[in-house]
Design a protein around this motif. Sequence first.
Motif, PDB file in Angstrom:
ATOM      1  N   MET A   1       0.840  -1.211   0.000  1.00  8.59           N
ATOM      2  CA  MET A   1       0.000   0.000   0.000  1.00  8.59           C
ATOM      3  C   MET A   1       0.868   1.251   0.000  1.00  8.59           C
ATOM      4  SD  MET A   1      -2.997   1.513   0.448  1.00  8.59           S
ATOM      5  CE  MET A   1      -4.128   0.395   1.267  1.00  8.59           C
ATOM      6  N   ARG A   2       0.605   2.122  -0.957  1.00  4.44           N
ATOM      7  CA  ARG A   2       1.374   3.362  -1.095  1.00  4.44           C
ATOM      8  C   ARG A   2       0.611   4.537  -0.490  1.00  4.44           C
ATOM      9  NH1 ARG A   2       6.616   3.467  -3.179  1.00  4.44           N
ATOM     10  NH2 ARG A   2       6.929   1.404  -4.026  1.00  4.44           N
ATOM     11  N   ASP A   3       1.350   5.534  -0.010  1.00  2.00           N
ATOM     12  CA  ASP A   3       0.705   6.782   0.408  1.00  2.00           C
ATOM     13  C   ASP A   3       0.345   7.609  -0.817  1.00  2.00           C
ATOM     14  OD1 ASP A   3       0.514   6.716   3.162  1.00  2.00           O
ATOM     15  OD2 ASP A   3       2.647   7.161   3.401  1.00  2.00           O
ATOM     16  N   ILE A   4       1.296   7.601  -1.766  1.00  2.00           N
ATOM     17  CA  ILE A   4       1.090   8.480  -2.912  1.00  2.00           C
ATOM     18  C   ILE A   4       1.706   7.887  -4.177  1.00  2.00           C
ATOM     19  CG2 ILE A   4       3.111   9.894  -2.294  1.00  2.00           C
ATOM     20  CD1 ILE A   4       1.463  12.309  -3.188  1.00  2.00           C
ATOM     21  N   VAL A   5       0.896   7.834  -5.212  1.00  4.20           N
ATOM     22  CA  VAL A   5       1.380   7.388  -6.522  1.00  4.20           C
ATOM     23  C   VAL A   5       1.194   8.549  -7.490  1.00  4.20           C
ATOM     24  CG1 VAL A   5       0.936   5.825  -8.461  1.00  4.20           C
ATOM     25  CG2 VAL A   5       0.973   4.920  -6.141  1.00  4.20           C
ATOM     26  N   ILE A   6       2.187   8.735  -8.341  1.00  8.60           N
ATOM     27  CA  ILE A   6       2.134   9.807  -9.340  1.00  8.60           C
ATOM     28  C   ILE A   6       2.135   9.162 -10.715  1.00  8.60           C
ATOM     29  CG2 ILE A   6       3.397  11.797 -10.296  1.00  8.60           C
ATOM     30  CD1 ILE A   6       4.651  12.045  -7.372  1.00  8.60           C
ATOM     31  N   ILE A   7       1.115   9.470 -11.502  1.00  3.73           N
ATOM     32  CA  ILE A   7       1.072   8.940 -12.866  1.00  3.73           C
ATOM     33  C   ILE A   7       1.651  10.006 -13.792  1.00  3.73           C
ATOM     34  CG2 ILE A   7      -0.398   8.122 -14.743  1.00  3.73           C
ATOM     35  CD1 ILE A   7      -2.415   7.156 -12.727  1.00  3.73           C
ATOM     36  N   GLY A   8       2.795   9.694 -14.405  1.00  2.35           N
ATOM     37  CA  GLY A   8       3.416  10.644 -15.334  1.00  2.35           C
ATOM     38  C   GLY A   8       4.741  11.147 -14.804  1.00  2.35           C
ATOM     39  N   SER A   9       5.707  11.307 -15.732  1.00  5.23           N
ATOM     40  CA  SER A   9       7.062  11.678 -15.307  1.00  5.23           C
ATOM     41  C   SER A   9       7.602  12.873 -16.087  1.00  5.23           C
ATOM     42  CB  SER A   9       7.990  10.473 -15.470  1.00  5.23           C
ATOM     43  OG  SER A   9       7.951  10.014 -16.809  1.00  5.23           O
ATOM     44  N   GLY A  10       6.689  13.771 -16.464  1.00  8.81           N
ATOM     45  CA  GLY A  10       7.125  15.041 -17.050  1.00  8.81           C
ATOM     46  C   GLY A  10       7.427  16.032 -15.936  1.00  8.81           C
TER      47      GLY A  10
ATOM     48  N   ASP B   1       2.907   1.726 -18.292  1.00  8.41           N
ATOM     49  CA  ASP B   1       1.747   2.576 -18.486  1.00  8.41           C
ATOM     50  C   ASP B   1       0.583   1.972 -17.703  1.00  8.41           C
ATOM     51  OD1 ASP B   1       0.863   4.822 -19.629  1.00  8.41           O
ATOM     52  OD2 ASP B   1       0.514   3.965 -21.612  1.00  8.41           O
ATOM     53  N   VAL B   2      -0.177   2.814 -17.042  1.00 11.57           N
ATOM     54  CA  VAL B   2      -1.337   2.321 -16.292  1.00 11.57           C
ATOM     55  C   VAL B   2      -2.391   1.872 -17.299  1.00 11.57           C
ATOM     56  CG1 VAL B   2      -3.115   2.940 -14.629  1.00 11.57           C
ATOM     57  CG2 VAL B   2      -0.828   3.906 -14.415  1.00 11.57           C
ATOM     58  N   THR B   3      -2.927   0.670 -17.096  1.00 18.15           N
ATOM     59  CA  THR B   3      -3.919   0.169 -18.054  1.00 18.15           C
ATOM     60  C   THR B   3      -5.351   0.390 -17.565  1.00 18.15           C
ATOM     61  OG1 THR B   3      -3.421  -2.003 -17.098  1.00 18.15           O
ATOM     62  CG2 THR B   3      -2.484  -1.522 -19.252  1.00 18.15           C
ATOM     63  N   SER B   4      -5.549   0.439 -16.238  1.00 19.49           N
ATOM     64  CA  SER B   4      -6.885   0.783 -15.726  1.00 19.49           C
ATOM     65  C   SER B   4      -6.774   1.311 -14.301  1.00 19.49           C
ATOM     66  CB  SER B   4      -7.835  -0.417 -15.784  1.00 19.49           C
ATOM     67  OG  SER B   4      -7.431  -1.391 -14.842  1.00 19.49           O
TER      68      SER B   4
ATOM     69  N   THR C   1      -7.125   1.741  -6.760  1.00 21.53           N
ATOM     70  CA  THR C   1      -6.397   0.629  -7.378  1.00 21.53           C
ATOM     71  C   THR C   1      -5.955   1.006  -8.786  1.00 21.53           C
ATOM     72  OG1 THR C   1      -7.933  -0.810  -6.217  1.00 21.53           O
ATOM     73  CG2 THR C   1      -6.512  -1.866  -7.837  1.00 21.53           C
ATOM     74  N   LEU C   2      -4.675   0.749  -9.075  1.00 20.03           N
ATOM     75  CA  LEU C   2      -4.151   0.985 -10.418  1.00 20.03           C
ATOM     76  C   LEU C   2      -3.626  -0.333 -10.955  1.00 20.03           C
ATOM     77  CD1 LEU C   2      -1.804   4.053  -9.700  1.00 20.03           C
ATOM     78  CD2 LEU C   2      -4.256   4.085 -10.044  1.00 20.03           C
ATOM     79  N   ARG C   3      -3.853  -0.575 -12.212  1.00 17.42           N
ATOM     80  CA  ARG C   3      -3.295  -1.769 -12.855  1.00 17.42           C
ATOM     81  C   ARG C   3      -2.305  -1.363 -13.927  1.00 17.42           C
ATOM     82  NH1 ARG C   3      -5.625  -6.868 -12.701  1.00 17.42           N
ATOM     83  NH2 ARG C   3      -7.438  -6.892 -11.330  1.00 17.42           N
ATOM     84  N   LEU C   4      -1.171  -2.060 -13.943  1.00 17.31           N
ATOM     85  CA  LEU C   4      -0.207  -1.935 -15.054  1.00 17.31           C
ATOM     86  C   LEU C   4      -0.060  -3.352 -15.585  1.00 17.31           C
ATOM     87  CD1 LEU C   4       1.022   0.275 -12.792  1.00 17.31           C
ATOM     88  CD2 LEU C   4       2.856   0.313 -14.462  1.00 17.31           C
ATOM     89  N   GLY C   5      -0.896  -3.720 -16.516  1.00 20.67           N
ATOM     90  CA  GLY C   5      -0.907  -5.112 -16.969  1.00 20.67           C
ATOM     91  C   GLY C   5      -1.254  -6.012 -15.804  1.00 20.67           C
TER      92      GLY C   5
ATOM     93  N   SER D   1      -8.038   9.285 -21.102  1.00 16.14           N
ATOM     94  CA  SER D   1      -9.066   8.279 -21.411  1.00 16.14           C
ATOM     95  C   SER D   1      -9.246   7.272 -20.263  1.00 16.14           C
ATOM     96  CB  SER D   1      -8.748   7.559 -22.722  1.00 16.14           C
ATOM     97  OG  SER D   1      -7.452   7.033 -22.652  1.00 16.14           O
ATOM     98  N   LEU D   2      -8.162   7.018 -19.526  1.00 10.83           N
ATOM     99  CA  LEU D   2      -8.212   6.091 -18.372  1.00 10.83           C
ATOM    100  C   LEU D   2      -9.245   6.517 -17.321  1.00 10.83           C
ATOM    101  CD1 LEU D   2      -4.641   5.555 -16.903  1.00 10.83           C
ATOM    102  CD2 LEU D   2      -6.195   3.805 -17.745  1.00 10.83           C
ATOM    103  N   PHE D   3      -9.465   7.829 -17.239  1.00 13.63           N
ATOM    104  CA  PHE D   3     -10.241   8.378 -16.120  1.00 13.63           C
ATOM    105  C   PHE D   3     -11.675   8.729 -16.507  1.00 13.63           C
ATOM    106  CE2 PHE D   3      -5.770   9.603 -15.862  1.00 13.63           C
ATOM    107  CZ  PHE D   3      -5.411   8.850 -14.753  1.00 13.63           C
ATOM    108  N   ARG D   4     -12.022   8.439 -17.783  1.00 12.54           N
ATOM    109  CA  ARG D   4     -13.365   8.790 -18.243  1.00 12.54           C
ATOM    110  C   ARG D   4     -14.411   8.099 -17.364  1.00 12.54           C
ATOM    111  NH1 ARG D   4     -12.499   9.120 -23.957  1.00 12.54           N
ATOM    112  NH2 ARG D   4     -11.681  11.164 -23.429  1.00 12.54           N
ATOM    113  N   GLY D   5     -15.389   8.866 -16.931  1.00 11.42           N
ATOM    114  CA  GLY D   5     -16.445   8.297 -16.091  1.00 11.42           C
ATOM    115  C   GLY D   5     -16.083   8.298 -14.611  1.00 11.42           C
ATOM    116  N   GLN D   6     -14.809   8.623 -14.303  1.00 11.20           N
ATOM    117  CA  GLN D   6     -14.387   8.625 -12.899  1.00 11.20           C
ATOM    118  C   GLN D   6     -13.959  10.016 -12.429  1.00 11.20           C
ATOM    119  OE1 GLN D   6     -12.513   4.945 -11.440  1.00 11.20           O
ATOM    120  NE2 GLN D   6     -11.902   4.589 -13.558  1.00 11.20           N
TER     121      GLN D   6
END
Length: 306
Positions: free
Chosen positions: A1-10, A79-82, A91-95, A243-248
């Motif tokens: 369990m993570r405190d903080i996850v960051i999606i993206g590395s720009g 890349d996060v898939t869902s 919850t994040l999935r990467l494959g 697109s991953l976040f559509r509806g959420q």
Amino acid sequence: MRDIVIIGSGCAGLTAAIYAARANLKPLVIRGHEPGGQLTLTTLVENFPGFPEGVQGPELIELMKKQAENFGAEFIEGDVTSVDLSHRPFTLRLGETIIETRSLIVASGASAKLLGLESERKLLGHGVSTCATCDGYFFRGKEVAVVGGGDTAAEDALFLTRYATAVNLVHRRNQLRASKIMQDRLRRNEKIKFIWNSVVLDILDPAQGAVTGIKLQNAKTGEETFKPCDGVFIGIGHSPNTSLFRGQLEMDEQGYLITRNGSRTNVPGVFAAGDVQDHIYRQAITAAGSGCMAAMDAERFLEAEH
Ligand code: NDP
């Protein structure tokens, strides 16, 4: 369990990582399908404060990554898939990999837009490109076209004059959207030719697996012409990677995430930073600033829970 996850590395994700790491939150950064973001696709950055002579985009990103690592940020490729943001932990999935986290910073940026032509898709990587700084070198001694009228197209066109014999800037109107300083540079450059009021109808020739020219239509007269060239660079802007976040997560009609009260999204515990939520400023420095805000907002959110 993570405190903080960051999606993206720009710029946004890495600045968030520096701040979150210095707050001892051991952030995990998921690097994404364009690691380092748009700065890795550029050359000299002249407007990032602190670098009077300018700094190369990839170098700036590498320095930010090192800085985050020095404070304990972890990085994973992929890349996060869902995502499931309906309850916490998120919850994040990467494959096959599943990651749970108490808070999330979305800094997934924006990607280059395409014209939407079948020929463009077929010739992408075979003479059609969305990244002049990546592919310009291949057009040494050749003639190219750049599509678009904003700063991206202007920057691409100027960059390409290093290699190409002629750069045709194809714009659908007769007025550029690019900043005045870029317009002046374009007009001063003898290699740049303007093709105004023109829409790209087709890129030839997918049958040959190479670019031989573009079919244009004059937006005012309807007249169709053919402009021979060896490469086509598409510089018509970007669309957010959401697109991953559509509806959420709440987004505007172009798909940019909506933030309120700092970097907060509509889901408590989920924050957004950088170009994924900014279609106005889109600068490295504003992305970095919003990454800082997101990390501070996430830190306060987690603190309030304890
Ligand atoms: P912009 O949205 O500013 O410009 C996009 C351009 O592409 C416009 O001229 C637009 O035409 C044209 N266009 C859009 N869609 C199509 C289409 N389907 N067919 C043909 N033409 C199309 O995007 P940019 O990426 O250029 O810039 C975005 C932001 O990033 C701006 O704020 C810019 O200043 C900034 N930026 C800054 C840079 C720098 O400072 N060095 C470098 C790059 C970007 P129209 O004008 O008719 O709408």
